[in-house]
Design a protein around this motif. Structure first.
Motif, PDB file in Angstrom:
ATOM      1  N   THR A 287      10.376   0.190   3.036  1.00 56.12           N
ATOM      2  CA  THR A 287       9.895   0.941   4.199  1.00 56.12           C
ATOM      3  C   THR A 287       8.857   2.000   3.855  1.00 56.12           C
ATOM      4  N   ASN A 288       8.889   2.548   2.650  1.00 55.21           N
ATOM      5  CA  ASN A 288       7.931   3.597   2.261  1.00 55.21           C
ATOM      6  C   ASN A 288       7.541   3.359   0.805  1.00 55.21           C
ATOM      7  N   THR A 289       6.501   2.569   0.614  1.00 55.34           N
ATOM      8  CA  THR A 289       6.146   2.091  -0.720  1.00 55.34           C
ATOM      9  C   THR A 289       5.689   3.228  -1.634  1.00 55.34           C
ATOM     10  N   ALA A 290       6.240   3.244  -2.847  1.00 58.70           N
ATOM     11  CA  ALA A 290       5.872   4.220  -3.870  1.00 58.70           C
ATOM     12  C   ALA A 290       5.339   3.484  -5.094  1.00 58.70           C
ATOM     13  N   VAL A 291       4.717   4.227  -5.995  1.00 60.28           N
ATOM     14  CA  VAL A 291       4.203   3.622  -7.227  1.00 60.28           C
ATOM     15  C   VAL A 291       5.349   3.002  -8.026  1.00 60.28           C
TER      16      VAL A 291
ATOM     17  N   ASP B 191      26.025  -4.561   1.224  1.00 56.60           N
ATOM     18  CA  ASP B 191      26.250  -3.440   0.308  1.00 56.60           C
ATOM     19  C   ASP B 191      25.394  -2.252   0.734  1.00 56.60           C
ATOM     20  N   GLU B 192      25.819  -1.083   0.303  1.00 52.45           N
ATOM     21  CA  GLU B 192      25.022   0.113   0.586  1.00 52.45           C
ATOM     22  C   GLU B 192      23.674  -0.018  -0.125  1.00 52.45           C
ATOM     23  N   PRO B 193      22.588  -0.197   0.623  1.00 55.29           N
ATOM     24  CA  PRO B 193      21.295  -0.441  -0.036  1.00 55.29           C
ATOM     25  C   PRO B 193      20.709   0.850  -0.594  1.00 55.29           C
ATOM     26  N   LYS B 194      19.813   0.673  -1.536  1.00 55.79           N
ATOM     27  CA  LYS B 194      19.046   1.818  -2.004  1.00 55.79           C
ATOM     28  C   LYS B 194      18.161   2.315  -0.869  1.00 55.79           C
ATOM     29  N   ARG B 195      17.895   3.592  -0.884  1.00 58.50           N
ATOM     30  CA  ARG B 195      17.091   4.172   0.189  1.00 58.50           C
ATOM     31  C   ARG B 195      15.708   3.512   0.241  1.00 58.50           C
ATOM     32  N   GLY B 196      15.325   3.062   1.436  1.00 53.82           N
ATOM     33  CA  GLY B 196      14.004   2.475   1.630  1.00 53.82           C
ATOM     34  C   GLY B 196      13.952   0.976   1.485  1.00 53.82           C
TER      35      GLY B 196
ATOM     36  N   HIS C 198       0.834  -1.195   0.000  1.00 49.12           N
ATOM     37  CA  HIS C 198       0.000   0.000   0.000  1.00 49.12           C
ATOM     38  C   HIS C 198       0.872   1.251   0.000  1.00 49.12           C
ATOM     39  N   TYR C 199       0.493   2.179  -0.843  1.00 53.37           N
ATOM     40  CA  TYR C 199       1.264   3.406  -1.044  1.00 53.37           C
ATOM     41  C   TYR C 199       1.510   4.118   0.294  1.00 53.37           C
ATOM     42  N   GLY C 200       2.779   4.491   0.525  1.00 55.82           N
ATOM     43  CA  GLY C 200       3.139   5.218   1.735  1.00 55.82           C
ATOM     44  C   GLY C 200       3.325   4.347   2.961  1.00 55.82           C
ATOM     45  N   GLN C 201       3.152   3.027   2.828  1.00 56.34           N
ATOM     46  CA  GLN C 201       3.315   2.114   3.955  1.00 56.34           C
ATOM     47  C   GLN C 201       4.428   1.104   3.660  1.00 56.34           C
ATOM     48  N   GLN C 202       4.706   0.241   4.627  1.00 56.48           N
ATOM     49  CA  GLN C 202       5.718  -0.792   4.433  1.00 56.48           C
ATOM     50  C   GLN C 202       5.163  -1.936   3.582  1.00 56.48           C
ATOM     51  N   SER C 203       6.040  -2.515   2.753  1.00 61.45           N
ATOM     52  CA  SER C 203       5.667  -3.675   1.941  1.00 61.45           C
ATOM     53  C   SER C 203       6.701  -4.770   2.150  1.00 61.45           C
ATOM     54  N   LEU C 204       6.216  -6.015   2.200  1.00 65.11           N
ATOM     55  CA  LEU C 204       7.081  -7.160   2.462  1.00 65.11           C
ATOM     56  C   LEU C 204       7.054  -8.127   1.285  1.00 65.11           C
ATOM     57  N   LEU C 205       8.234  -8.472   0.764  1.00 59.94           N
ATOM     58  CA  LEU C 205       8.389  -9.495  -0.263  1.00 59.94           C
ATOM     59  C   LEU C 205       9.036 -10.708   0.418  1.00 59.94           C
ATOM     60  N   GLU C 206       8.237 -11.737   0.615  1.00 61.34           N
ATOM     61  CA  GLU C 206       8.669 -12.871   1.425  1.00 61.34           C
ATOM     62  C   GLU C 206       9.451 -13.895   0.601  1.00 61.34           C
TER      63      GLU C 206
END
Length: 295
Positions: free
Chosen positions: A110-114, A85-90, A36-44
């Motif tokens: 951590t902060n889901t975007a489109v 490694d230095e991860p991408k932001r979020g 969901h946009y603006g919330q955390q998303s988990l890829l298991e």
């Protein structure tokens, strides 16, 4: 002895060859994930080991965002040679204390975007084998509360007008529908404009043209998401038709009739009085002209 050892060697080689790589290491991921946009998303994703593997160590993990099935993808999170490694932001591992002994390699956004919508590839190399798997993230954003207004702002009865209904901030693209007070669907007679902002969210604008002579007093605007599920609705009340004022002519006619009746009554009464006095005068005159007889 040499001849006796050869069959044993061949048997061992055949046993090793019969063990597939899948029996050592396998990456298993949930194929579909919803964020969901603006919330955390988990890829298991987790690493499964076969019966011949004990105490495995992860040497490398690479999470990549794919733009096509054939694409190598962009690295969003990586681990190799004992270092992160230095991860991408979020982007980070779902478990904050993750290390090479942890077989849970799930990815947390951590902060889901489109822009996070799409396919991801998880690749894992261990000291006992390697494997990879592709998983998908579907990003959703709920459409905002509807607003509805008319052009012109003040609708004049029996004239053309347009109802406008707007909703924004949704993803994927939804639709706007129109219904009257009797649940008739007017969507086919309407227009819808779709615009997409820089953050990828959609704005929907629906227009329903009403022509003079329209008889319905209430119209409902409904926004449906990409799955056809209603997210909001709003009702527009048309202005009440003006109350019909009875024509003034009957009132005037009644006034005239009343005047005539009253005036006529007075005239009849006056005429009766005049006739009475005239009759009385004739009687008096008749009596005075008659001869008197003596006794």
């Amino acid at each position: 002895m040499a001849s006796g050892g050869t069959p044993l060697f061949i048997f061992i080689v055949l046993c090793i060859s019969a063990v597939k790589i899948d029996d050592f290491i396998k990456v298993e991921c949930k194929s579909k994930n919803v964020g969901h946009y603006g919330q955390q998303s988990l890829l298991e994703c987790v690493v499964k080991t076969g019966q011949f593997v004990t105490d495995p160590n992860i040497r490398m993990v690479a999470w990549k965002k794919l733009t096509s099935p054939e694409d190598e993808g962009d690295l969003v999170l990586g681990f190799q040679r004992g270092k992160l490694d230095e991860p991408k932001r979020g982007y980070r591992f779902a478990e904050p204390s993750w290390d090479e002994k942890n077989m849970n390699v799930s990815l947390l956004i951590t902060n889901t975007a489109v822009a996070d919508d799409g396919d991801y590839k998880c690749m894992v190399i261990t000291d006992s084998g390697d494997d990879s798997m592709v998983t998908n993230l579907e990003v959703q954003a709920r459409y905002s509360i509807l607003t509805v207004y008319s052009i012109p702002e003040k609708i004049v009865p029996n004239t053309d007008s347009t109802l406008i209904c707007e909703s924004r901030g949704g993803y994927p693209q939804g639709t706007i529908h129109w219904f009257d007070e009797e649940k008739h669907d007017w969507t086919g007679s309407s227009e819808m404009e779709v615009t997409q902002s820089d953050d990828g969210l959609f704005q929907l604008t629906g227009r329903l043209h009403l022509f003079r002579g329209s008889t319905f007093q209430r119209y409902t605007c409904v926004v449906l998401n990409a799955s056809g599920v209603k997210e909001d609705e709003i009702i527009f009340e048309m202005p009440a038709p003006p109350r019909l004022t009875p024509p003034s002519e009957p009132i005037e006619i009644c006034k005239i009739v009343v005047r005539l009746v009253v005036t006529g009554s007075l005239m009849v009464g006056l005429l009766c009085v005049l006739l009475f006095y005239r009759w009385r005068a004739q009687q008096v005159q008749k009596c005075s002209t008659e001869p008197r007889t003596g006794h």
